[in-house]
Design a protein around this motif. Structure first.
Motif, PDB file in Angstrom:
ATOM      1  N   TYR A 193       0.822  -1.229   0.000  1.00 16.67           N
ATOM      2  CA  TYR A 193       0.000   0.000   0.000  1.00 16.67           C
ATOM      3  C   TYR A 193       0.851   1.273   0.000  1.00 16.67           C
ATOM      4  N   GLN A 197       4.129   6.023  -1.810  1.00 17.04           N
ATOM      5  CA  GLN A 197       3.642   6.657  -0.578  1.00 17.04           C
ATOM      6  C   GLN A 197       3.411   8.163  -0.719  1.00 17.04           C
ATOM      7  N   PRO A 298      -0.303   5.910   2.647  1.00 17.43           N
ATOM      8  CA  PRO A 298      -0.252   5.048   1.460  1.00 17.43           C
ATOM      9  C   PRO A 298      -0.285   5.848   0.152  1.00 17.43           C
TER      10      PRO A 298
END
Ligand SMILES: O=C(O)CCC(=O)C(=O)O
Ligand SMILES: [Fe+2]
Length: 354
Positions: A193, A197, A298
């Motif tokens: 995830y 970022q 994320p």
């Protein structure tokens, strides 16, 4: 900070109390079992550590870590650079001001829940540039590139920030892996995830405050991202809302420790097993304070929802999926422009009757 105006005044019920409860501190966790290896083995030391983390996430949503592997020189360097930056004249700091086009840089008029915070901040993203949706409108798919702006002084500022961010990013991955294990998941379950970022780092400066009974350094709030890793100096002022009775508890500074808290995203992923806890910062009339939070977030395209492995017929998903990028952009816009939209919250995505 200019004239004291009423925008700093908290409603009576949110003002700091005269006395603070110091009886208890949030859990202090020793990370030395994971210092030596990159992948976690199944030793009893690791099992105990994972259990401690799980307990702390459940009971407090907050804990401190020591023996975390981030070199103290790295932290000292950014703390020094931060001090030097904030002590510059305001005109100098304003050369790297945040504005409507760029939400990164220096900012001294942030409001939390519509009350102005007694602080100054400098924000930068960890991936430069970082992609986020350009608009909060659900059907507008345009993306924008967030780019850092760096001041000319102090001259090692950028280097100090980038080195520190790298160290804390590593620690954040380890913490997310330990949290995954504590939820009974494979250690790397959550890692992908964060591939693109949208994490950002903030330098906070809390100047001396002549109205410390009326104002707050940061008003009560929850962190919207996945995980926060915070360095606070030795002044103190961070308070956490204790789950058992709703009392505000001071987080006493521990030398070279980091304060970790679960954000809204982990609350949703864990389907409320872990909760994102409200916290705030008390202002001081005696000592100025510096802190550095790292918000581990994320990729913009991640749809945040309870993890499949943690839901079943008996305990169905408590939230509908939401797009992290849109959530984040809506937050940023409503913080900055005071848009007439309600500040988006995870409870807006809660399923009814659960
Ligand atoms: O300065 C602190 O101790 C905490 C700041 C904080 O909660 C935040 O910036 O989200
Ligand atoms: Fe926070």
């Amino acid at each position: 900070m200019g004239n004291i105006d009423e925008s700093f005044f908290q409603e009576t019920e949110h003002r700091p109390k005269q006395s603070t409860i110091e009886a208890e501190n949030i859990p202090l966790i020793d990370l030395s079992p994971i210092l030596t290896s990159d992948s976690f083995n199944s030793s009893s030391e690791i099992t105990n550590l994972v259990a401690e983390i799980g307990d702390a996430c459940q009971k407090w949503g907050f804990f401190q870590v020591i023996n975390h592997g981030v070199p103290s020189t790295c932290r000292e360097k950014i703390e020094r650079a931060s001090k030097e930056f904030f002590l510059l004249p305001t005109e100098e700091k304003r050369k790297v001001s945040r504005d409507e086009d760029n939400p990164l840089g220096f900012y001294d008029t942030e409001h939390t829940k519509n009350v102005r915070d007694w602080k100054e901040v400098f924000d930068f993203v960890v991936e430069n540039p970082t992609l986020l949706p350009a608009s909060h409108e659900p059907h507008d798919m345009k993306l924008m590139e967030l780019k850092n702006q760096w001041p000319n002084f102090p001259n090692n500022f950028r280097e100090a920030c980038e080195e520190y961010a790298q160290g804390i990013e590593k620690l954040s991955y380890k913490l997310v892996e330990l949290i995954a294990l504590s939820l009974g998941l494979p250690s790397k379950r959550l890692n992908s995830y964060f591939k693109d970022q949208t994490s950002f780092m903030r330098l906070n400066y809390y100047p001396l405050c002549p109205i410390r009974d009326l104002a707050l350094g940061v008003g009560r709030h929850k962190d919207a991202g996945a995980l926060t890793v915070l360095a606070q100096d030795d002044v103190g002022g961070l308070e956490v809302k204790r789950k058992t009775d709703g009392e505000w508890i001071q987080v006493k500074p521990t030398l070279d420790a980091y304060i970790i808290n679960v954000g809204d995203i982990i609350q949703v992923w864990s389907n409320d097993r872990y909760e994102s806890i409200e916290h705030r910062v008390i202002a001081s009339s005696m000592k100025e304070r510096f802190s550095v939070p790292f918000f581990f977030n994320p990729s913009h395209y991640v749809m945040v929802e309870p993890l499949e492995e943690l839901t079943n017929e008996g305990s169905p998903a408590k939230y509908r999926a939401y797009n992290w990028g849109k959530f984040s952009t809506t937050r940023n816009l409503s913080n900055f422009k005071k848009l007439n939209v309600e500040n988006v919250q995870i409870y807006h995505f809660r399923n009814g009757d659960l």
